[in-house]
Design an enzyme around this catalytic site. Structure first.
Site, mmCIF file in Angstrom:
data_model
loop_
_atom_site.group_PDB
_atom_site.id
_atom_site.type_symbol
_atom_site.label_atom_id
_atom_site.label_comp_id
_atom_site.label_asym_id
_atom_site.label_seq_id
_atom_site.Cartn_x
_atom_site.Cartn_y
_atom_site.Cartn_z
ATOM 1 C CB THR A 148 40.990 -38.398 -38.735
ATOM 2 O OG1 THR A 148 42.131 -38.288 -39.390
ATOM 3 C CG2 THR A 148 40.102 -37.462 -38.371
ATOM 4 C CG HIS A 175 -8.107 -28.031 -21.196
ATOM 5 N ND1 HIS A 175 -7.553 -28.226 -22.567
ATOM 6 C CD2 HIS A 175 -8.507 -29.106 -21.030
ATOM 7 C CE1 HIS A 175 -7.795 -29.269 -23.020
ATOM 8 N NE2 HIS A 175 -8.470 -29.897 -22.007
ATOM 9 C CB SER A 178 12.613 -6.006 -11.221
ATOM 10 O OG SER A 178 12.780 -4.857 -11.957
ATOM 11 C CE LYS A 185 8.341 -9.242 -11.346
ATOM 12 N NZ LYS A 185 8.625 -8.856 -12.738
ATOM 13 N NE ARG A 186 11.568 -15.589 -3.543
ATOM 14 C CZ ARG A 186 11.219 -16.091 -2.325
ATOM 15 N NH1 ARG A 186 10.329 -15.412 -1.715
ATOM 16 N NH2 ARG A 186 11.829 -17.230 -1.886
ATOM 17 C CG ASN A 187 11.302 -11.626 -12.054
ATOM 18 O OD1 ASN A 187 10.147 -11.483 -12.105
ATOM 19 N ND2 ASN A 187 12.026 -10.655 -12.299
#
Length: 453
Positions: free
Chosen positions: A108, A155, A278, A284-286
């Site tokens: 198998t 950072h 949204s 909104k323009r995610n």
């Protein structure tokens, strides 16, 4: 159609999985690859006189016309635990008298492993094609924005100026290395598995290795040095490399998503009506593609760990670890191809805002190039003194909200040795880009891609 998993969901599956990759790994494709392996085995054995030529021809003919009873196949697979015996029984019935020679000397796992390798071979071609599309998009960005200045960040703070082309070239360099890895693993992974019950080919006597080699020839695969039923490093390597690819894509996606924040506004994902919208905030323009890429990367990373667990097989045939591959391998390919499609879409249509990059570069009022002033001053005053003078000036600039140039112009220990004209040039960030543009050229030309060992 209802579904249980994310990848098969009619709602979410299309966002995560490349349809072409899905077709390579769906259940029908796997059964087809198993049948292909059985036909190739019969052909190999007929060439060597192990089974009659007429039997091999009959098996090939039956394979071309068989229509499996899917309900029976499902029921018997659940009963047996593996699909090969149910496949062989139906195919043997379709072969008539020749069915007695089907699956001759095989076990198998021989058929399932080889079928999976055939799927991987096709899947690697698709991954490589999708990778090239993404790399081409990055090459265009790197070339177009070779000299577009922006803030380099370490950072999450302003560090030194770079160019956006340099950033794109860094992203590209990682994908080029993954392209090499994908090419290099082929010789280790695209090998046939045909070794019999305990891996010794005992059922075929002295012809065992010859059949194995001829089967590899028929399928266009490599021949292993020894059985790999319980040595799963090849399968694990494939998924590790896919995880590396996704990790690099997620790094790009993370950078882009942060650069898309309202506060930075340095890039935007391609505009498509309602994409990233949204339900309640019209403005909104995610970063939808970025989010999907990052999520896919995390899932493939989990599978890469699962594949390391799957390497721990007990003795000559495992009691469970092998089953982990049935999920990890196809899902990793599916998610990686989907992440590449999202990456290609996002990068090929990425909207770059050089004016915002320049504005952000000037936010620190020259502090981002404090190193440039220090390095120019060091030969005249000594490095430590130069550092102390400029460091003190930076503190005064921060405390008073003034530009670094204005503060340094009043600092006699700096302004006198350097002069105001040179000081003005040194505190202009776009003048301190180092070798960024040259590095872009090196990546695009590939002149440093191969290092002599």
């Amino acid at each position: 159609m209802n579904s249980l998993t994310l990848l098969d969901s009619p709602l979410f599956g299309g966002s995560f999985v490349d349809a072409k990759m899905r077709a390579l790994f769906d259940s029908d494709a796997f059964v087809s690859r198993c049948v292909e392996t059985e036909v190739a085995l019969a052909e190999a054995e007929a060439r060597l006189g192990v089974i009659p030529r007429a039997a091999a021809d009959a098996i090939a003919a039956a394979a071309r016309t068989i229509r499996f009873d899917q309900a029976r196949l499902t029921r018997e697979t659940e009963l047996v635990g593996y699909p090969i015996l149910p496949i062989v029984e139906q195919l043997a019935d379709a072969c008539g008298e020749a069915g007695r020679y089907l699956h001759w000397g095989a076990t198998t796992q021989d058929i399932m492993d080889t079928a999976t390798v055939l799927q991987i071979r096709a899947a690697l071609k698709l991954i490589e094609a999708r990778l090239v599309e993404t790399m081409d998009a990055l090459r265009s960005l790197a070339a177009e924005h070779r000299d577009t200045p922006m803030a380099g960040r370490t950072h999450l703070q302003h560090a030194l100026p770079i160019t956006f082309g340099y950033k794109a070239a860094v992203w590209l360099s990682a994908l080029e290395r993954h392209q090499e890895r994908l090419a290099q693993l082929r010789m280790r992974v695209l090998v046939v598995e045909f070794s019999g019950a305990s891996g010794t080919l005992a059922s075929l006597g002295p012809q065992g290795l010859a059949v194995q080699e001829e089967l590899a020839n028929v399928l266009g695969l490599g021949t292993p040095v020894i059985t790999w039923h319980s040595a799963r490093d090849g399968m694990a390597e494939v998924v590790q490399v896919l995880a590396l690819v996704c990790g690099s894509l997620a790094k790009v996606a993370f950078d882009v998503s942060v650069m898309m924040t309202t506060e930075l506004g340095e890039v935007s994902e391609p505009f498509v009506r309602h994409r990233g919208a949204s339900s309640t905030m019209p403005q909104k323009r995610n970063p939808i593609s970025c989010e999907l890429i990052i999520a896919a990367s995390k899932m493939v990373r989990q599978h890469s760990g699962l594949m390391l667990d799957a390497m721990v097989h007990d003795f000559e045939r495992a009691t469970g670890p092998w089953h982990l591959e049935w999920a990890a391998v196809p899902e990793s390919f599916a998610l990686t191809s989907g992440a590449l499609v999202q990456s290609s879409f996002m990068l090929s249509g990425l909207v770059v805002h050089p004016e915002r990059m320049l504005t952000n570069l000037g936010i620190s009022r020259g502090l981002i190039v404090a190193e440039a002033v220090m390095m120019a001053l060091a030969p005249l005053t000594g490095r430590q003194s130069a550092h102390d003078f400029v460091y003190a000036a930076c503190r005064r600039a921060v405390e008073t909200g003034r530009s670094l140039f204005d503060v340094l112009a009043e600092t006699q220990d700096v302004a006198v040795p350097l002069g105001l004209e040179r000081l003005q040039s040194l505190t202009s960030p776009e003048n301190y880009l180092g070798s960024a543009s040259t590095m872009v050229d090196l990546v695009l030309s590939g002149s440093r891609r191969h290092v002599e060992q």
